[in-house]
Each structure stands twice: as C-alpha cells, then as structure tokens.
Design a protein around this motif. Structure first.
Motif, PDB file in Angstrom:
ATOM      1  N   ALA A   1      23.993  24.790  69.416  1.00  0.00           N
ATOM      2  CA  ALA A   1      23.574  25.762  70.369  1.00  0.00           C
ATOM      3  C   ALA A   1      24.791  26.429  70.742  1.00  0.00           C
ATOM      4  O   ALA A   1      25.792  25.855  70.915  1.00  0.00           O
ATOM      5  N   THR A   2      24.563  27.770  71.030  1.00  0.00           N
ATOM      6  CA  THR A   2      25.697  28.692  71.890  1.00  0.00           C
ATOM      7  C   THR A   2      25.332  28.281  73.392  1.00  0.00           C
ATOM      8  O   THR A   2      24.728  28.932  73.928  1.00  0.00           O
ATOM      9  N   LEU A   3      25.904  27.199  73.713  1.00  0.00           N
ATOM     10  CA  LEU A   3      25.247  26.442  75.115  1.00  0.00           C
ATOM     11  C   LEU A   3      26.080  26.704  76.208  1.00  0.00           C
ATOM     12  O   LEU A   3      25.633  26.993  77.336  1.00  0.00           O
ATOM     13  N   THR A   4      27.388  26.715  76.361  1.00  0.00           N
ATOM     14  CA  THR A   4      28.554  26.886  77.536  1.00  0.00           C
ATOM     15  C   THR A   4      29.599  27.506  77.348  1.00  0.00           C
ATOM     16  O   THR A   4      30.064  27.534  76.303  1.00  0.00           O
ATOM     17  N   GLY A   5      29.717  28.499  78.468  1.00  0.00           N
ATOM     18  CA  GLY A   5      31.025  28.947  78.406  1.00  0.00           C
ATOM     19  C   GLY A   5      32.138  28.320  78.567  1.00  0.00           C
ATOM     20  O   GLY A   5      33.448  28.419  78.268  1.00  0.00           O
ATOM     21  N   ALA A   6      32.056  26.823  79.131  1.00  0.00           N
ATOM     22  CA  ALA A   6      32.937  25.915  79.329  1.00  0.00           C
ATOM     23  C   ALA A   6      33.610  25.481  78.103  1.00  0.00           C
ATOM     24  O   ALA A   6      34.806  25.197  77.960  1.00  0.00           O
ATOM     25  N   VAL A   7      32.971  25.312  76.753  1.00  0.00           N
ATOM     26  CA  VAL A   7      33.347  24.940  75.657  1.00  0.00           C
ATOM     27  C   VAL A   7      34.309  25.972  75.201  1.00  0.00           C
ATOM     28  O   VAL A   7      35.537  25.547  74.702  1.00  0.00           O
ATOM     29  N   TRP A   8      34.361  27.428  75.309  1.00  0.00           N
ATOM     30  CA  TRP A   8      35.228  28.153  74.775  1.00  0.00           C
ATOM     31  C   TRP A   8      36.324  28.220  75.760  1.00  0.00           C
ATOM     32  O   TRP A   8      37.493  28.596  75.470  1.00  0.00           O
ATOM     33  N   SER A   9      36.083  28.051  76.906  1.00  0.00           N
ATOM     34  CA  SER A   9      37.450  27.834  77.929  1.00  0.00           C
ATOM     35  C   SER A   9      38.271  26.958  77.612  1.00  0.00           C
ATOM     36  O   SER A   9      39.316  26.755  77.824  1.00  0.00           O
TER      37      SER A   9
END
Length: 474
Positions: free
Chosen positions: A347-355
């Motif tokens: 999933a494209t789940l969290t902004g935290a992961v690309w941060s």
C-alpha cells in the motif's frame, strides 16, 4: 518492441563504454579522448552509412541489475529523442557479468525508457524497435524476453492506472480495468459490490467507501498454478482511487496526489497477470479493496468505533488513516473465506515512510523470518529496494485502544511501524509481510532513467519474483 536478431542491424547500433582508471573500453569504437564513459552519458557517432549511440556505463565493478535497466533505459530515451526507429543492441557483456537476469533487465530498460502516459490512450508512432544480438551460449533468450515483456506489461498497467485522473477511475472503473487486464490469463475474478459488502459486515470497507457517491467494491483474483498444494499466498493491495483524508482533510499541498492512493492494488494486478502468464506453480489469491475516501454525511468521524469483518472493534481516530482500515477487511476476508495461508499487503500507506527513506527505497515489515527470506530472494532479481523495519511490544502498545480492540493510529512517532502493525492485528497469526510504497510509487522528479514523471509501477517485479521463488516452497 524488442526482438532477437542473428546478425546486426545495417545502420544503427547501441554501444557501451566503460569508465576504468580514466580510460574507456568500448566494443567497437576507440573514442577515449572524446568520451569518458561516465554513467549514463551518451554520444551519437555518425559514420558513413552507419551510426552508433555510445552510452556510458560507469565503472564496471559498480554494475548491478538496476544499473543495467537504467543504462538501457537511457539508451532507449535517447533513441526516441533522436527519432531512431530501429537499432541493434549487444548486451553480451552485461549477461557475462550478471547472467540471465541482465537480459530481462535490459529488455525492461529498453521498454520503460520510452514510456509516456497518454490520457487519450493514443499509441506513440515514434517508438524504436530494438534487436538484441543473440548471445551464443544462451539458448533461452526468447523465453527471457517474453518474461521481461510480461513484467513490462504489468508495470505499464500499474503506471497507466495510477496516472489516470481520478474522475476517470472510480472504484468500479478500476475493477473493470483490472478484470479486463487479466481476462487473457487463467485468473478467476469475482467482485463484491456495495450491497454485498454491507450484508457481509465489511464495516471498514463499506464505511470508508460509503462516504462517496461512487460505491466501493472488493475484487478477488484467484490463480491456481499448483492445485496439489494447500499453500495459498494472499496479496492484499490498497485500492483507494481518491483519498481526500475524509474529515481529517489533507493539506492543500497533498491534494494533487490523492488520485494515486491505489498503487498497491495496481501493483498486485500487474504482478498477478505476470504470475499467471508465466504459469508459475503457486496458488495466489489477490484481495483488492477498491473505494474512495471523501467527506459526506455518511463519512466516518474521529472517535467512531466500528467492527471489522474479522470481528475486532476499531476506534477511528484519524479518517486519513483509511488505507489500513480497508486492508484489514480484505485481510480478514482472505483468511476466513479464501483460506490464504500467508499474507503480503502492499500500500501507499504512510507519509512517514518517505520522510524516512525518500523516493527510491520502500519500507517493509514482517513477523516471519522464513517468509521474509522468500521476499528477499525475489529482490535479488527485481532490482527494487526495501528496508525492513523492526518492531517490538512497545510499538504494539501504541495502537491499543481504551474503547475498542485496536485504534487506527498510534503515537506521534513510528507512524510507518504502527500502520503496519494495525494490519497485522487482523492476520490471525499467519506469516505476514507488509510493504509501504508511499515514497516509491510516484515521482515528480524521476530518480532513474527508466522512470518518467508520475507513477513508477513500484512493487510489480518484487511480487512476481517472490512468487517465482515460492515455487520451490511447495
């Protein structure tokens, strides 16, 4: 288009130069003084009756599968720019260093290097046809090219659907796109529509999807390549075709990307087609919850408590954490009704992961080392990058609710970890892998030559190669 030729094209050739100790080694040309062979540099060399496109490969010791794909993509992009319609390519050195995988990555690079999205669906008339010079000791080049073409088909499907404007890809539109895409392979498709979801008690999926006038659905894809085995792998892909955030409305800067929150489901669909086309000896069931997340009188409010399909109660504290909600119902259905034995959600789940990881590395989690090793074996061939996040008892405590079994957000920290652990709550102890591709599924500024602005098709190759490795598991 990529084909095999026994000889060489009469006029145009792609050649490769290697940077080594300040010098280059080229197969046919000696242009050391004018071309240094630096990574992805190109030089067009016209000769009498012929022409060479020289592509820099950098240092040979740094060559990997990702680099092969990118080098060939850079070549294809340059051919397109120069309107070259047909040329010959010798990839024997890549194959010598990296084996058969280099053939597949070369074909993928040539195909993806010229990819562009067109909303009208108009076919490009300036595509180049590439002829691979046959590698003398490789008898199965045709099969390798066919496998690469299937993977490209899956990536292109994922890119095209994620790139499609949201008003042209509602949940049921997406369902029809996927079912039409897999019609030519041995995949059984079944769709549960809004009324059925309510009757079944999928409160998370129909509750999120019910906020829109465009109804949600659950699409099931079944592939049975090994009917003698009881092992059924479950691929669960988030398919939120429009995500406003609901009453926890997204900020204005985030609104431009709300059409792409279905990249997980798109990746699963692309991989499923390749799995079935390759007739892999595995059993795979895909569960794809498709919906929109909007604001309306029926939309969830922060503080609401619902009961998911698996029977657990869920406290909703953030309506923009909707992906994990719809995935929880899909996971529960897969276990209870489809009898899946191992679970992978994407999933494209969290902004935290690309941060944390940026736009080239995706996040992953797992509670089963042996199952995750299978995924890692696939990564050797896929040329994608994932970082496995650890977790412990302290992280599980973050999603414990005072009024329900679980809440859909944790503390202000560890957002990617707690999002994954929420989904794990519904896996009933079965081996589980979680992939968060929120950073890698889309690029405004491409990081690699085989990408173009927009959707990347992240996840397709990794899912396929994991299932290819799973053939050995029985």
């Amino acid at each position: 288009m990529v084909s095999i030729t026994e000889g060489k094209h009469e006029r145009f050739f792609i050649d490769f130069a290697w940077e080594k100790d300040g010098h280059i080694r080229s197969y046919r040309l000696g242009l050391e003084e004018v071309f240094e062979g630096k990574y992805l540099d190109t030089l067009f060399v016209p000769l009498q009756g012929q022409a060479f496109l020289l592509v820099g490969c950098g240092k040979e010791k740094e060559l990997g599968l990702l680099e092969v794909r990118e080098i060939l993509a850079a070549a294809a992009s340059k051919c397109r720019e120069m309107k070259i319609r047909e040329c010959s390519v010798d990839i024997s050195r890549f194959a010598e260093v990296l084996g058969k995988d280099a053939v597949i990555q070369s074909v993928m690079g040539l195909e993806l290097g010229s990819y562009t999205y067109s909303f009208t669906g108009k076919e490009e008339d300036d595509a180049c046809s590439f002829q691979l010079e046959r590698i003398s000791d490789m008898e199965d080049m045709e099969e390798l090219i066919a496998e690469a073409e299937e993977l490209v088909k899956g990536i292109r499907f994922a890119r095209d659907t994620v790139n499609t404007p949201g008003n042209h890809l509602r949940p049921m539109d997406f369902d029809r796109c996927i079912t039409g895409f897999v019609k030519d392979v041995e995949i059984e498709a079944q769709t549960f529509v809004y009324g059925q979801l309510r009757a079944m008690g999928m409160e998370a999926l129909y509750g999120i999807g019910g906020s829109s006038e465009y109804p949600p659905c659950l699409l099931i894809l079944r592939y049975r390549g090994n009917p003698e085995s009881d092992e059924i792998y479950g691929l669960i892909g988030k398919g939120v075709t429009c995500d406003t955030g609901g009453y926890c409305l997204k900020g204005s800067k985030s609104m431009a990307g709300i059409k792409g929150d279905m990249a997980g489901a798109a990746a699963v669909a692309g991989a499923m087609h390749a799995i079935a086309a390759g007739k892999l000896k595995v059993n795979v069931t895909a569960c794809l919850p498709l919906c929109e997340n909007r604001i309306s009188q029926s939309a969830f409010l922060p503080g609401d408590v619902i009961t998911g399909y698996g029977g657990k109660t869920i406290e909703i504290l953030n309506t923009d954490a909707e992906g994990r909600l719809v995935l929880s119902d899909a996971v529960s259905y897969g276990i209870k009704d489809e009898k899946i034995t191992k679970i992978l959600d994407i999933a494209t789940l969290t902004g935290a992961v690309w941060s944390a990881l940026g736009y080239t590395i995706a996040g992953s989690m797992s509670d089963d080392d042996h199952f995750y090793e299978l995924f890692e074996k696939g990564l050797v061939h896929s040329a994608e990058k994932y970082l496995r996040f650890p977790f412990g008892r302290e992280h599980r405590k973050m999603i414990k609710s005072d009024v329900a079994d679980v809440k859909n957000v944790g503390a202000d920290c560890c957002g990617s970890i707690t999002a994954g652990l929420f989904i794990r709550e519904f896996c009933e102890g079965k081996p589980w892998i979680h992939l968060d591709i929120a950073g890698t599924a889309w690029c405004d500024t491409p990081s690699f030559a085989f990408e173009s602005k927009g959707a990347t098709g992240a996840g397709v190759t990794s899912l396929y190669y994991m299932m290819k490795e799973a053939q050995n598991e029985g």
